[in-house]
Design an enzyme around this catalytic site. Structure first.
Site, PDB file in Angstrom:
ATOM      1  N   SER A 130       0.833  -1.208   0.000  1.00 38.76           N
ATOM      2  CA  SER A 130       0.000   0.000   0.000  1.00 38.76           C
ATOM      3  C   SER A 130       0.865   1.254   0.000  1.00 38.76           C
ATOM      4  CB  SER A 130      -0.904   0.038   1.226  1.00 38.76           C
ATOM      5  OG  SER A 130      -1.608   1.266   1.245  1.00 38.76           O
ATOM      6  N   LYS A 184      -4.375  -6.758   3.464  1.00 41.74           N
ATOM      7  CA  LYS A 184      -4.403  -5.613   2.525  1.00 41.74           C
ATOM      8  C   LYS A 184      -5.842  -5.289   2.128  1.00 41.74           C
ATOM      9  CE  LYS A 184      -3.133  -2.284  -0.141  1.00 41.74           C
ATOM     10  NZ  LYS A 184      -3.693  -2.138  -1.400  1.00 41.74           N
ATOM     11  N   HIS A 187      -7.314  -3.418   4.929  1.00 43.70           N
ATOM     12  CA  HIS A 187      -6.734  -2.063   4.860  1.00 43.70           C
ATOM     13  C   HIS A 187      -7.526  -1.214   3.869  1.00 43.70           C
ATOM     14  CE1 HIS A 187      -4.365   0.858   2.573  1.00 43.70           C
ATOM     15  NE2 HIS A 187      -3.708   1.115   3.685  1.00 43.70           N
ATOM     16  N   ASN A 188      -7.784  -1.769   2.708  1.00 47.52           N
ATOM     17  CA  ASN A 188      -8.514  -1.004   1.687  1.00 47.52           C
ATOM     18  C   ASN A 188      -9.951  -0.742   2.114  1.00 47.52           C
ATOM     19  OD1 ASN A 188      -6.155  -1.303   0.234  1.00 47.52           O
ATOM     20  ND2 ASN A 188      -7.222  -1.586  -1.704  1.00 47.52           N
ATOM     21  N   GLU A 191      -9.845   2.028   4.315  1.00 43.98           N
ATOM     22  CA  GLU A 191      -9.609   3.210   3.450  1.00 43.98           C
ATOM     23  C   GLU A 191     -10.953   3.717   2.884  1.00 43.98           C
ATOM     24  OE1 GLU A 191      -6.454   2.594   0.418  1.00 43.98           O
ATOM     25  OE2 GLU A 191      -7.932   3.214  -1.059  1.00 43.98           O
TER      26      GLU A 191
HETATM   27  C1  6PG Z   1      -3.225   1.471  -1.552  1.00 41.03           C
HETATM   28  C2  6PG Z   1      -4.520   1.715  -2.268  1.00 41.03           C
HETATM   29  C3  6PG Z   1      -4.474   1.068  -3.609  1.00 41.03           C
HETATM   30  C4  6PG Z   1      -5.525   1.599  -4.564  1.00 41.03           C
HETATM   31  C5  6PG Z   1      -6.909   1.233  -4.140  1.00 41.03           C
HETATM   32  C6  6PG Z   1      -7.962   2.083  -4.783  1.00 41.03           C
HETATM   33  O1  6PG Z   1      -3.298   0.909  -0.478  1.00 41.03           O
HETATM   34  O2  6PG Z   1      -2.177   1.867  -2.070  1.00 41.03           O
HETATM   35  O3  6PG Z   1      -5.548   1.154  -1.534  1.00 41.03           O
HETATM   36  O4  6PG Z   1      -4.500  -0.297  -3.415  1.00 41.03           O
HETATM   37  O5  6PG Z   1      -5.386   2.957  -4.716  1.00 41.03           O
HETATM   38  O6  6PG Z   1      -7.077  -0.099  -4.535  1.00 41.03           O
HETATM   39  O7  6PG Z   1      -9.109   1.370  -4.688  1.00 41.03           O
HETATM   40  P1  6PG Z   1     -10.448   1.750  -5.401  1.00 41.03           P
HETATM   41  O8  6PG Z   1     -10.116   2.010  -6.853  1.00 41.03           O
HETATM   42  O9  6PG Z   1     -11.302   0.547  -5.224  1.00 41.03           O
HETATM   43  O10 6PG Z   1     -10.924   2.973  -4.713  1.00 41.03           O
END
Ligand code: 6PG
Length: 478
Positions: A130, A184, A187-188, A191
């Site tokens: 990430s 991960k 984590h997302n 996010e």
């Molecule tokens: C990270 C981000 C990366 C990506 C996301 C965006 O941890 O660096 O999470 O993995 O930017 O997958 O996800 P979406 O396109 O689903 O918003």
């Protein structure tokens, strides 16, 4: 003959290219490869002098350029392209070689690929990375899963390229099989919840407090100096401050209000449903994105469906402070839910996840990096078997202090017709979680009425059924 490379990277789109550059800048000889040869040539032209790179035009050349046992990082689009690369690589590799999938793969695919590689004598690791483009180049948070012996062989490289916080690299072996990609994924998911909460705060500050994007940008800048300090709050300030070059308006005002997604948030929500873990914040965040995509329907509904038009009513400064507190409390809930989900997955899969270590490696490099993760790390250091982060004194107190403001924000938004799915569902989760006795007794009564699904009693063991449609008597069923 040229010196062999310590590690190889195939897939030179920006994430793969930047990971390779990060490794080479730290002195590791890296062989690079891309299916489209011109991309490799371009990479070598642009970055070849940054470190010890070997550009390979064919997969055979790439494999031959590597020290044995080989370590190959695959950085291609999640899904079938990963299988395609593994299928092409496998016949060219030797027993014991390591394939690392560093993309956003779905964890069941990682388990499947690990088994596939194992049958062929290869070792496979699913590694969450990430931090976006910049993180990949300067120091991401790395969540490696898979064979611990394979990890031991690549640990030196992964910890060297990871972000560092308080002298600790943001990289640790997460667990076997798909555990790295699972973490991960969560984590997302977090996010998604974080971003949705920020968007709801922005909506309220715009439509209830009546502030402009640059004014709200300044508020976020200010918020980033307190409890909320985090990468996402910091970049929200920057995005809101940006002026559109074409129109001179705030850029955010000319961006279409439809959120896209690649799937990791949805996977997190689906997995929570499968595990039976209440994950309301993240799931509402996914639904909010899907609702945003119904742009034409929303346009029609906006002139058809009744409801209040938001407008200022309360003291602006009080409202801004209330929103800050509501954001913090809802964020605590989103993390509490995400960590509870990882705990449940760890138990179900025997992963033995160290949740404090997960908080530790998320403190730097990744998208959800935040001051507040130090508190989560401390919480698990003191209580490794914690059921729910809300029960740790620091978080119990933080939410207790914020709850009046949180309730006012949910009430104001509801009265003024502003959708706040993440704020309000987090508050409902909090209120549901702190109830010793909720209303599910009635749900059980209804299920028993229409389907003889039975219920348990508060005053005796066993299961019971009432003959609702017959004589109304209760019978013991087990
Ligand atoms: C990270 C981000 C990366 C990506 C996301 C965006 O941890 O660096 O999470 O993995 O930017 O997958 O996800 P979406 O396109 O689903 O918003």
């Amino acid at each position: 003959m040229a010196e062999k490379s310590r590690i190889g990277v195939t897939g030179l789109a920006v994430m793969g290219a930047n990971l390779a550059r990060n490794m080479a800048r730290r002195g590791f000889p890296v062989a690079v490869h891309n299916r489209t040869t011109s991309k490799t040539q371009e990479f070598m032209k642009d970055f070849g002098d940054e470190g010890p790179f070997t550009g390979s035009e064919s997969l055979q050349e790439f494999v031959d350029a590597l020290e044995t046992p080989r370590t190959i990082v695959v950085m291609v689009k999640a899904g079938p392209p990963v299988d395609a690369v593994i299928d092409e690589l496998a016949p060219l590799l030797d027993k014991g070689d390591i394939i690392i999938d560093a993309g956003n793969s779905h964890f069941p695919d990682t388990d499947r690929r690990a088994a596939y590689c194992q049958e062929r004598g290869l070792r496979f690791m699913g590694v969450g990375v990430s931090g976006g483009e910049e993180g990949a180049l300067l120091g991401p948070s790395i969540m490696p899963g898979g064979d611990p012996e394979a990890y031991a062989e690549v640990e030196e490289i992964l910890t060297a390229i990871a972000a560092v916080v308080d002298d600790t690299p943001c990289c640790t072996h997460v667990g076997p099989g798909g555990a790295g990609h699972y973490v991960k994924m969560v984590h997302n998911g977090i996010e998604y919840a974080d971003i949705q909460l920020i968007a709801e705060a922005y909506d309220l500050l715009t439509h209830v407090a009546g502030l402009s994007a640059p004014e709200i940008g300044k508020i976020f800048e200010q918020w980033n100096t307190g409890d909320l300090e985090s990468f996402l709050i910091e970049i929200t300030g920057k995005v809101l401050a940006k002026t559109d070059e074409k129109t001179g308006a705030p850029l955010v005002d000319v961006i279409v209000d439809q959120a896209e997604q690649k799937g990791t948030g949805r996977w997190t929500a689906i997995d929570a449903l499968d595990l039976g873990v209440p994950l309301t914040g993240i799931t509402e965040a996914v639904f909010a994105r899907t609702l945003s995509s119904l742009r034409d329907e929303r346009r029609a509904a906006s002139t058809t469906l009744a409801g209040p038009t938001p407008g200022s009513g309360s003291n602006r400064d009080d409202l801004v402070e209330d929103i800050r507190q509501a954001l913090y409390a809802s964020k605590v809930v989103a993390y509490a839910q995400g960590f509870a989900q990882m705990r449940a997955a760890s138990q179900q899969n025997d992963w033995n996840l160290d949740l404090g270590a997960m908080a530790t490696i998320w403190r730097g490099g990744c998208i959800i990096r935040a001051q507040f993760l130090n508190r989560i790390r401390d919480a698990y250091a003191e209580h490794p078997d914690l059921d729910n982060l809300l029960m740790v004194p620091y978080f119990t107190q933080a939410v207790a202090d914020a709850q009046d403001a949180w309730r006012r924000v949910v009430a104001t938004a509801t009265a003024q017709g502003v959708a706040i799915p993440a704020f309000s569902s987090s508050l409902s989760y909090y209120d549901g979680y702190r109830r010793e006795r909720g209303p599910a007794n009635l749900i059980q009564g209804l299920r028993d009425f229409f389907g003889a699904h039975t219920y348990r009693r508060t005053d005796s063991d066993g299961t019971f059924h009432t003959r609702w449609a017959q004589d109304g008597s209760e019978v013991s069923t087990g």
